[in-house]
Design a protein around this motif. Sequence first.
Motif, PDB file in Angstrom:
ATOM      1  N   SER A   1       0.856  -1.183   0.000  1.00 51.94           N
ATOM      2  CA  SER A   1       0.000   0.000   0.000  1.00 51.94           C
ATOM      3  C   SER A   1       0.894   1.235   0.000  1.00 51.94           C
ATOM      4  N   PHE A   2       0.817   2.005  -1.074  1.00 46.60           N
ATOM      5  CA  PHE A   2       1.615   3.220  -1.236  1.00 46.60           C
ATOM      6  C   PHE A   2       0.623   4.377  -1.310  1.00 46.60           C
ATOM      7  N   ARG A   3       0.602   5.213  -0.271  1.00 39.77           N
ATOM      8  CA  ARG A   3      -0.492   6.174  -0.185  1.00 39.77           C
ATOM      9  C   ARG A   3      -0.041   7.510   0.400  1.00 39.77           C
ATOM     10  N   LEU A   4      -0.807   8.531   0.060  1.00 42.66           N
ATOM     11  CA  LEU A   4      -0.638   9.874   0.602  1.00 42.66           C
ATOM     12  C   LEU A   4      -1.809  10.148   1.538  1.00 42.66           C
ATOM     13  N   ILE A   5      -1.491  10.513   2.774  1.00 38.74           N
ATOM     14  CA  ILE A   5      -2.527  10.773   3.766  1.00 38.74           C
ATOM     15  C   ILE A   5      -2.641  12.292   3.952  1.00 38.74           C
TER      16      ILE A   5
ATOM     17  N   PRO B   1      -7.240   8.334   2.343  1.00 39.39           N
ATOM     18  CA  PRO B   1      -5.908   8.461   1.744  1.00 39.39           C
ATOM     19  C   PRO B   1      -5.976   8.297   0.227  1.00 39.39           C
ATOM     20  N   LEU B   2      -5.033   8.921  -0.454  1.00 39.41           N
ATOM     21  CA  LEU B   2      -4.889   8.748  -1.892  1.00 39.41           C
ATOM     22  C   LEU B   2      -3.941   7.577  -2.129  1.00 39.41           C
ATOM     23  N   VAL B   3      -4.454   6.482  -2.654  1.00 36.60           N
ATOM     24  CA  VAL B   3      -3.658   5.278  -2.876  1.00 36.60           C
ATOM     25  C   VAL B   3      -3.069   5.320  -4.278  1.00 36.60           C
ATOM     26  N   HIS B   4      -1.740   5.223  -4.357  1.00 33.30           N
ATOM     27  CA  HIS B   4      -1.064   5.244  -5.643  1.00 33.30           C
ATOM     28  C   HIS B   4      -1.041   3.836  -6.236  1.00 33.30           C
TER      29      HIS B   4
ATOM     30  N   MET C   1      -6.459  -0.697   1.490  1.00 35.67           N
ATOM     31  CA  MET C   1      -5.950   0.407   0.672  1.00 35.67           C
ATOM     32  C   MET C   1      -4.759  -0.063  -0.152  1.00 35.67           C
ATOM     33  N   LEU C   2      -4.930  -1.137  -0.885  1.00 36.96           N
ATOM     34  CA  LEU C   2      -3.812  -1.787  -1.555  1.00 36.96           C
ATOM     35  C   LEU C   2      -3.469  -1.160  -2.900  1.00 36.96           C
ATOM     36  N   SER C   3      -2.171  -1.008  -3.129  1.00 39.73           N
ATOM     37  CA  SER C   3      -1.669  -0.634  -4.444  1.00 39.73           C
ATOM     38  C   SER C   3      -1.543  -1.855  -5.335  1.00 39.73           C
ATOM     39  N   PHE C   4      -1.210  -2.992  -4.745  1.00 44.69           N
ATOM     40  CA  PHE C   4      -1.247  -4.275  -5.448  1.00 44.69           C
ATOM     41  C   PHE C   4      -1.254  -5.411  -4.434  1.00 44.69           C
TER      42      PHE C   4
ATOM     43  N   VAL D   1       3.145   7.105   2.890  1.00 45.50           N
ATOM     44  CA  VAL D   1       3.367   5.849   3.599  1.00 45.50           C
ATOM     45  C   VAL D   1       3.472   4.713   2.592  1.00 45.50           C
ATOM     46  N   LEU D   2       4.440   3.842   2.817  1.00 48.16           N
ATOM     47  CA  LEU D   2       4.561   2.618   2.025  1.00 48.16           C
ATOM     48  C   LEU D   2       4.603   1.438   2.982  1.00 48.16           C
TER      49      LEU D   2
END
Length: 202
Positions: A69-73, A80-83, A121-124, A150-151
């Motif tokens: 999960s790679f996200r901007l809080i 959060p914005l999940v990349h 909130m997974l990126s993959f 956050v990663l």
Amino acid sequence: MAHVELSDEQRLGLNAALSEARCRGVSVDEPGGIVRIQLDVLTLPESGPPPPDAAVSLVLSGVARIAASFRLIRWDAHEPLVHPLTPAGLDEAVRSFEGGALHGWEFIDLPESSWAIWREMLSFDVTLGDRTGQHVLEMSQEEGMIDPRVLDLRVWFDTISVEGITGQPLSLTDFIAGGVRWWAAHDSGDPRTLVDDVAPPL
């Protein structure tokens, strides 16, 4: 590849050896089921000064699954914005933290509840083959105070080993011992453990 059992002592020792390590990169070999995590660790020999270069690669083999999960809080956002991310892009994401220290004090064989929040909130979330993944490693990096990035990473694997900076194998026992010595020395006020970004003992 058959999985290797880890004793409670080894789990505790690995947690100590990985505490406050700086993560320099992560490479994922999806077909081979191997994840390599490049770290600068805190370690001490039995006597004398700390080594001038404590770079190692933590090698996880028999990898069955990887989730991140790679996200901007943002402070002013409800969620959060999940990349979006892929295993191939994981190294670039890690390097964007510029060698940030791992957060937390526990990394090995954490319970399912440890990722209960960020698993939504997974990126993959990728499964690799039909491997069993008997063990788990979790690591987290964070940057920023107001709008933190956050990663979080969770890897299911069967075996763990350590390599030196030139790729030479290092004994897991020796790797653990060096980290345990560092934290024992730190807690006793040993000046060899006075490093930036690690608080002195209370």
